[in-house]
Design a protein around this motif. Structure first.
Motif, mmCIF file in Angstrom:
data_model
loop_
_atom_site.group_PDB
_atom_site.id
_atom_site.type_symbol
_atom_site.label_atom_id
_atom_site.label_comp_id
_atom_site.label_asym_id
_atom_site.label_seq_id
_atom_site.Cartn_x
_atom_site.Cartn_y
_atom_site.Cartn_z
ATOM 1 N N GLU A 220 0.828 -1.202 0.000
ATOM 2 C CA GLU A 220 0.000 0.000 0.000
ATOM 3 C C GLU A 220 0.864 1.255 0.000
ATOM 4 N N ARG A 221 1.931 1.239 0.792
ATOM 5 C CA ARG A 221 2.825 2.395 0.860
ATOM 6 C C ARG A 221 3.495 2.655 -0.488
ATOM 7 N N ILE A 222 3.953 1.615 -1.144
ATOM 8 C CA ILE A 222 4.614 1.758 -2.452
ATOM 9 C C ILE A 222 3.618 2.267 -3.492
ATOM 10 N N ARG A 223 2.394 1.741 -3.479
ATOM 11 C CA ARG A 223 1.389 2.186 -4.448
ATOM 12 C C ARG A 223 1.015 3.647 -4.228
ATOM 13 N N GLU A 224 0.893 4.068 -2.957
ATOM 14 C CA GLU A 224 0.594 5.471 -2.677
ATOM 15 C C GLU A 224 1.717 6.373 -3.158
ATOM 16 N N ARG A 225 2.958 5.949 -2.927
ATOM 17 C CA ARG A 225 4.105 6.735 -3.378
ATOM 18 C C ARG A 225 4.135 6.828 -4.903
ATOM 19 N N ALA A 226 3.825 5.731 -5.583
ATOM 20 C CA ALA A 226 3.815 5.745 -7.046
ATOM 21 C C ALA A 226 2.729 6.676 -7.574
ATOM 22 N N LEU A 227 1.559 6.667 -6.927
ATOM 23 C CA LEU A 227 0.496 7.577 -7.345
ATOM 24 C C LEU A 227 0.907 9.029 -7.127
ATOM 25 N N ALA A 228 1.526 9.318 -5.986
ATOM 26 C CA ALA A 228 1.978 10.682 -5.706
ATOM 27 C C ALA A 228 3.042 11.111 -6.709
ATOM 28 N N ASP A 229 3.972 10.220 -7.034
ATOM 29 C CA ASP A 229 5.003 10.532 -8.019
ATOM 30 C C ASP A 229 4.381 10.763 -9.384
ATOM 31 N N GLY A 230 3.351 9.990 -9.716
ATOM 32 C CA GLY A 230 2.653 10.173 -10.995
ATOM 33 C C GLY A 230 1.946 11.507 -11.060
ATOM 34 N N GLU A 231 1.339 11.942 -9.954
ATOM 35 C CA GLU A 231 0.679 13.241 -9.918
ATOM 36 C C GLU A 231 1.702 14.358 -10.033
ATOM 37 N N ASP A 232 2.855 14.215 -9.364
ATOM 38 C CA ASP A 232 3.911 15.216 -9.459
ATOM 39 C C ASP A 232 4.437 15.307 -10.888
ATOM 40 N N ALA A 233 4.594 14.144 -11.543
ATOM 41 C CA ALA A 233 5.084 14.134 -12.921
ATOM 42 C C ALA A 233 4.071 14.783 -13.852
ATOM 43 N N THR A 234 2.759 14.565 -13.609
ATOM 44 C CA THR A 234 1.721 15.179 -14.440
ATOM 45 C C THR A 234 1.736 16.691 -14.261
ATOM 46 N N ALA A 235 1.897 17.163 -13.019
ATOM 47 C CA ALA A 235 1.947 18.601 -12.763
ATOM 48 C C ALA A 235 3.176 19.214 -13.417
ATOM 49 N N LEU A 236 4.316 18.544 -13.335
ATOM 50 C CA LEU A 236 5.543 19.034 -13.940
ATOM 51 C C LEU A 236 5.399 19.100 -15.457
ATOM 52 N N GLU A 237 4.777 18.104 -16.052
ATOM 53 C CA GLU A 237 4.562 18.091 -17.498
ATOM 54 C C GLU A 237 3.660 19.255 -17.902
ATOM 55 N N GLY A 238 2.621 19.538 -17.100
ATOM 56 C CA GLY A 238 1.741 20.667 -17.382
ATOM 57 C C GLY A 238 2.485 21.986 -17.324
ATOM 58 N N GLU A 239 3.398 22.138 -16.367
ATOM 59 C CA GLU A 239 4.181 23.363 -16.267
ATOM 60 C C GLU A 239 5.098 23.504 -17.465
ATOM 61 N N ARG A 240 5.638 22.414 -17.967
ATOM 62 C CA ARG A 240 6.510 22.469 -19.144
ATOM 63 C C ARG A 240 5.722 22.893 -20.374
ATOM 64 N N ASN A 241 4.444 22.535 -20.414
ATOM 65 C CA ASN A 241 3.607 22.875 -21.568
ATOM 66 C C ASN A 241 2.953 24.246 -21.407
ATOM 67 N N GLY A 242 3.330 24.999 -20.379
ATOM 68 C CA GLY A 242 2.767 26.327 -20.183
ATOM 69 C C GLY A 242 1.417 26.317 -19.506
ATOM 70 N N GLU A 243 1.059 25.209 -18.870
ATOM 71 C CA GLU A 243 -0.221 25.104 -18.192
ATOM 72 C C GLU A 243 -0.005 25.168 -16.688
ATOM 73 N N GLY A 244 0.808 26.079 -16.204
ATOM 74 C CA GLY A 244 1.120 26.169 -14.785
ATOM 75 C C GLY A 244 -0.103 26.258 -13.929
ATOM 76 N N ARG A 245 0.037 25.879 -12.697
ATOM 77 C CA ARG A 245 -1.087 25.918 -11.770
ATOM 78 C C ARG A 245 -1.433 27.367 -11.439
ATOM 79 N N ARG A 246 -2.699 27.621 -11.345
ATOM 80 C CA ARG A 246 -3.165 28.962 -10.977
ATOM 81 C C ARG A 246 -3.814 28.905 -9.625
ATOM 82 N N SER A 247 -3.469 29.858 -8.782
ATOM 83 C CA SER A 247 -4.042 29.870 -7.435
ATOM 84 C C SER A 247 -5.279 30.732 -7.385
#
Length: 91
Positions: A64-91
């Motif tokens: 469970e711990r490894i799967r949660e970490r993989a999901l978190a890493d996947g979300e971080d990678a998706t956010a990073l990819e969005g920032e590279r494409n100019g889709e930065g997060r807006r607050s």
């Protein structure tokens, strides 16, 4: 035509059975010199795929711990990819 044994798939079949069904190895070893026991070792090992281990209640928390970490890493990678494409997060 003579029946023959195809040995090429033997290792693949062995790994498949071990991952699917698993195996438990147990050994008791006593080392002695001149009939005097000096050292005793009790070994027990389980070998199986993680899904089989989880079915038997082993490594559940770790899985469970490894799967949660993989999901978190996947979300971080998706956010990073969005920032590279100019889709930065807006607050």
């Amino acid at each position: 035509m003579e029946p023959r044994r195809d040995t090429d798939d033997a290792l693949v079949d062995l790994v498949d059975v071990l991952l699917r069904d698993g195996a438990v190895l147990q050994a008791d070893v006593i080392i002695s010199v001149a009939d005097v026991p000096l050292l005793g070792v009790k070994l027990r090992a389980a070998l199986a795929g993680i899904e089989t281990m989880a079915e038997y209640g082993m490594f559940v928390e770790w899985d469970e711990r490894i799967r949660e970490r993989a999901l978190a890493d996947g979300e971080d990678a998706t956010a990073l990819e969005g920032e590279r494409n100019g889709e930065g997060r807006r607050s």
